[in-house]
Design a protein around this motif. Structure first.
Motif, PDB file in Angstrom:
ATOM      1  N   ILE A   1       0.857  -1.183   0.000  1.00  0.00           N
ATOM      2  CA  ILE A   1       0.000   0.000   0.000  1.00  0.00           C
ATOM      3  C   ILE A   1       0.897   1.237   0.000  1.00  0.00           C
ATOM      4  N   LYS A   2       0.867   1.971  -1.084  1.00  0.00           N
ATOM      5  CA  LYS A   2       1.656   3.201  -1.215  1.00  0.00           C
ATOM      6  C   LYS A   2       0.709   4.399  -1.175  1.00  0.00           C
ATOM      7  N   THR A   3       1.145   5.457  -0.500  1.00  0.00           N
ATOM      8  CA  THR A   3       0.303   6.639  -0.330  1.00  0.00           C
ATOM      9  C   THR A   3       1.076   7.881  -0.750  1.00  0.00           C
ATOM     10  N   ALA A   4       0.470   8.655  -1.638  1.00  0.00           N
ATOM     11  CA  ALA A   4       1.088   9.893  -2.102  1.00  0.00           C
ATOM     12  C   ALA A   4       0.603  11.064  -1.262  1.00  0.00           C
ATOM     13  N   VAL A   5       1.508  11.961  -0.934  1.00  0.00           N
ATOM     14  CA  VAL A   5       1.205  13.160  -0.153  1.00  0.00           C
ATOM     15  C   VAL A   5       1.949  14.332  -0.776  1.00  0.00           C
ATOM     16  N   LYS A   6       1.251  15.472  -0.892  1.00  0.00           N
ATOM     17  CA  LYS A   6       1.874  16.687  -1.404  1.00  0.00           C
ATOM     18  C   LYS A   6       2.171  17.635  -0.250  1.00  0.00           C
TER      19      LYS A   6
ATOM     20  N   ILE B   1     -10.939  -2.488  -3.173  1.00  0.00           N
ATOM     21  CA  ILE B   1      -9.578  -2.467  -2.623  1.00  0.00           C
ATOM     22  C   ILE B   1      -8.599  -1.947  -3.664  1.00  0.00           C
ATOM     23  N   LEU B   2      -8.720  -2.450  -4.887  1.00  0.00           N
ATOM     24  CA  LEU B   2      -7.842  -1.967  -5.954  1.00  0.00           C
ATOM     25  C   LEU B   2      -8.071  -0.483  -6.220  1.00  0.00           C
ATOM     26  N   GLY B   3      -9.342  -0.061  -6.184  1.00  0.00           N
ATOM     27  CA  GLY B   3      -9.642   1.351  -6.403  1.00  0.00           C
ATOM     28  C   GLY B   3      -9.097   2.235  -5.290  1.00  0.00           C
ATOM     29  N   ALA B   4      -9.206   1.762  -4.043  1.00  0.00           N
ATOM     30  CA  ALA B   4      -8.694   2.544  -2.918  1.00  0.00           C
ATOM     31  C   ALA B   4      -7.174   2.657  -2.969  1.00  0.00           C
ATOM     32  N   LYS B   5      -6.495   1.565  -3.320  1.00  0.00           N
ATOM     33  CA  LYS B   5      -5.037   1.617  -3.452  1.00  0.00           C
ATOM     34  C   LYS B   5      -4.625   2.606  -4.536  1.00  0.00           C
ATOM     35  N   ALA B   6      -5.326   2.562  -5.664  1.00  0.00           N
ATOM     36  CA  ALA B   6      -5.004   3.488  -6.747  1.00  0.00           C
ATOM     37  C   ALA B   6      -5.256   4.933  -6.337  1.00  0.00           C
ATOM     38  N   ALA B   7      -6.338   5.174  -5.588  1.00  0.00           N
ATOM     39  CA  ALA B   7      -6.645   6.537  -5.140  1.00  0.00           C
ATOM     40  C   ALA B   7      -5.586   7.061  -4.181  1.00  0.00           C
ATOM     41  N   LEU B   8      -5.055   6.194  -3.314  1.00  0.00           N
ATOM     42  CA  LEU B   8      -3.994   6.626  -2.401  1.00  0.00           C
ATOM     43  C   LEU B   8      -2.736   7.011  -3.166  1.00  0.00           C
ATOM     44  N   VAL B   9      -2.400   6.228  -4.166  1.00  0.00           N
ATOM     45  CA  VAL B   9      -1.205   6.530  -4.954  1.00  0.00           C
ATOM     46  C   VAL B   9      -1.387   7.821  -5.740  1.00  0.00           C
TER      47      VAL B   9
ATOM     48  N   ALA C   1     -10.177   7.597  -1.696  1.00  0.00           N
ATOM     49  CA  ALA C   1      -9.586   6.395  -1.110  1.00  0.00           C
ATOM     50  C   ALA C   1     -10.307   6.009   0.172  1.00  0.00           C
ATOM     51  N   SER C   2     -10.667   6.999   0.985  1.00  0.00           N
ATOM     52  CA  SER C   2     -11.370   6.704   2.234  1.00  0.00           C
ATOM     53  C   SER C   2     -12.732   6.077   1.962  1.00  0.00           C
ATOM     54  N   ALA C   3     -13.475   6.637   0.998  1.00  0.00           N
ATOM     55  CA  ALA C   3     -14.802   6.100   0.677  1.00  0.00           C
ATOM     56  C   ALA C   3     -14.704   4.691   0.093  1.00  0.00           C
ATOM     57  N   LEU C   4     -13.762   4.457  -0.825  1.00  0.00           N
ATOM     58  CA  LEU C   4     -13.613   3.134  -1.430  1.00  0.00           C
ATOM     59  C   LEU C   4     -13.142   2.106  -0.418  1.00  0.00           C
ATOM     60  N   ALA C   5     -12.220   2.499   0.457  1.00  0.00           N
ATOM     61  CA  ALA C   5     -11.734   1.565   1.470  1.00  0.00           C
ATOM     62  C   ALA C   5     -12.836   1.181   2.448  1.00  0.00           C
ATOM     63  N   LYS C   6     -13.678   2.138   2.805  1.00  0.00           N
ATOM     64  CA  LYS C   6     -14.803   1.837   3.689  1.00  0.00           C
ATOM     65  C   LYS C   6     -15.766   0.854   3.030  1.00  0.00           C
ATOM     66  N   ARG C   7     -16.073   1.072   1.737  1.00  0.00           N
ATOM     67  CA  ARG C   7     -16.954   0.161   1.019  1.00  0.00           C
ATOM     68  C   ARG C   7     -16.353  -1.229   0.913  1.00  0.00           C
TER      69      ARG C   7
END
Length: 536
Positions: A65-70, A455-463, A470-476
């Motif tokens: 799980i990779k997470t991008a932050v600006k 799960i795949l959508g949430a991972k992609a949203a985090l990246v 990502a929060s909404a997809l992970a909750k679902r």
């Protein structure tokens, strides 16, 4: 001659005709039993199992799980900003979790003329809008602390603040890397992991008054909850939904040994409640609190008004040190809830001890609600309690939580939901592969497939630095995985394994198969006799 020559021919022709009928009947019997009966039995007794992406689900843990932050940085001198960004990129280059993108903000003439940090931040945000999860570091001279965290997505830094200090701030407070490592670690020595936030909770605010005839406490707790608790919960409802209700409970006393302690107050004494007795105290009152009317987990927020003969009541630790903070005695017990001791005023208890008429009084809404909000911060695991030298956090002056703190909570719960949902699906797939007679109906299959896709959508949203998505997809994904794992249909044939199925059907089919086997033997004998006749 004619009579003797024709007599042996007729019986032989008759035997051949009978053999034809016997062979035909045998073949028809075998075709019906084996060609039609066995496939029909096999089809009607086969367990219905929807096709699942099993191999893809089992390989979920292979992709981290990779997470991008600006992170934007503003400095008066461009060279200092470039140096900070270079050092920070080097500090985060070997991270297995974070993909931090640093950006230097250029200063316009108007920005350089800002005379207060608030004006400077407003101008920077106007030129460089932020998204959910972003963060900004703003250089400001003459700060007492090295770093000052605001209530928004920003922090002020001194001119001599080092990149190492900024990296510590990002890891410890903004990104909370140590908590993420606890979530993702498979090492049990990392400590006990808390459960993933549920999609819905019941928040029950209870006021306990054991002696209502002697302690005339008055409080519109429903209005207090609508003013303070409900607006605050509405701000943090992206992860979970909350239903709040209030209640008064009378004649509910705590079961704990209280020790009288002399003091210099007007009453001349107070009572000590030992910290070690707090778990037993919760046990004694929990059975008197009405349980949640739904299947949602409950968060109990209790305000206890001690009667005057045991008031004021204060909490002491094992070293006989009083744990009262800012005049308040309270504690929390995750995930059950929290407890506040609301002692009556001294003049109320003086009147009661002098056998005077009970004096009515109003419970302080502001004091108790502020404590309750702080307790909710901790119960929902939103607050960041880690202290850092040289770093100060601005006090909250509004009902909403700090923006950077809440978005850190969003990021953390999204990763927790992804990790929990992945582990749940993998455990379910392994279970279904091991036990072949568990039914997988369309609803379970849809829940598993939907959870995997989310799960795949949430991972992609985090990246892609889309924290809200990502929060909404992970909750679902978490909700769907739990629904699939605990679906009652999975237990439909759990206690009817293949061995038991064969034990039931073998006595039924064995008597039928005996004639079939005998027919095979008869058919073999007839064919062998014909082959010998042709050879002769």
């Amino acid at each position: 001659m004619e009579t003797t020559s024709s007599s042996p021919f007729k019986p032989r022709q008759k035997d051949k005709d009978e053999d034809k009928f016997r062979i035909g009947a045998t073949v028809a019997f075998i075709v019906v039993i084996i060609g039609i009966g066995v496939p029909m039995w096999w089809h009607t007794t086969t367990v219905y199992r929807v096709t699942l992406p099993s191999s893809e689900i089992l390989s979920l843990s292979e992709a981290p799980i990779k997470t991008a932050v600006k992170v934007a940085i503003y400095t008066k001198e461009l060279s200092r900003g470039q140096l900070l960004i270079s050092e920070l990129e080097s500090a985060f280059s070997d991270s297995d979790i974070w993909v931090v993108k640093f950006k230097q903000l250029n200063a316009t003439a108007k920005i350089q003329e800002a005379h207060t940090p608030a004006v400077l931040e407003k101008l920077l945000l106007k030129e460089h809008p932020q998204r959910v999860g972003d963060f900004m570091l703003i250089e400001w001279p003459n700060l007492q602390e090295e770093l000052l965290l605001t209530t928004e997505r920003s922090a002020l830094m001194r001119e001599d603040t080092s990149a190492n200090k900024i990296a510590q701030l990002l890891h410890s407070k903004i990104l909370q890397t140590y908590r993420i490592n606890q979530i993702l670690s498979t090492d049990e020595r990392m400590g006990t992991k808390s459960e993933a936030p549920q999609p819905a909770y019941d928040v029950i605010v209870s006021v306990l008054n054991p002696k209502p005839r002697l302690t005339h406490a008055q409080w519109n707790v429903a209005m207090a909850v609508r003013t303070y608790i409900e607006p605050w919960l509405a701000q943090v409802s992206a992860v979970s939904n909350y239903t709040v209700r209030t209640q008064w409970k009378y004649r509910v006393s705590i079961e704990a040994d209280l020790k009288q302690v002399r003091d210099q107050g007007r009453l001349g004494r107070h009572y000590a409640l030992q910290e070690s007795s707090l778990p037993h105290l919760l046990t004694s009152i929990a059975q008197n609190l009405s349980a949640s009317t739904t299947d949602k987990p409950a968060i109990n927020l209790v305000v206890y008004i001690p009667p005057c003969h045991t008031a004021p009541l204060h909490i002491y630790n094992s070293k006989d040190q009083r744990l009262t903070r800012n005049g308040v005695d309270a504690f929390i017990s995750p995930p059950w809830g929290a407890f506040i001791i609301a002692n009556p005023p001294e003049h109320v208890c003086l009147a009661a001890l002098n056998d005077q008429e009970p004096v009515p009084y109003y419970v302080s809404t502001t004091d108790n609600m502020q404590i309750m909000l702080d307790q909710l911060h901790k119960l929902l695991d939103i607050s960041s309690e880690l202290q850092m030298d040289g770093v100060k956090v601005v006090d909250i002056e509004q009902l909403e939580p700090r923006r950077w703190e809440y978005e850190s909570y969003l990021r953390r719960t999204a990763i927790r939901h992804i990790s929990t949902a992945s582990n749940t699906l993998q455990s379910l797939i392994k279970l279904l592969d091991q036990i072949s007679y568990i039914v997988i109906d369309d609803d379970v299959g849809a829940a598993i497939t939907k959870s995997y896709a989310d799960i795949l959508g949430a991972k992609a949203a985090l990246v892609e630095n889309r924290l809200a998505d990502a929060s909404a997809l992970a909750k679902r994904a978490f909700v769907a995985s739990e629904r699939g794992f605990f679906d009652p249909s999975l237990l439909a044939q759990l206690y009817f394994p293949d061995e038991q199925k064969y034990a039931i059907y073998i006595p039924l089919f064995l008597p039928i198969m005996v004639p079939v086997l005998s027919s095979f033997n008869m058919l073999r004998s007839v064919l062998q006799a014909r082959r010998k006749e042709k050879q002769s």
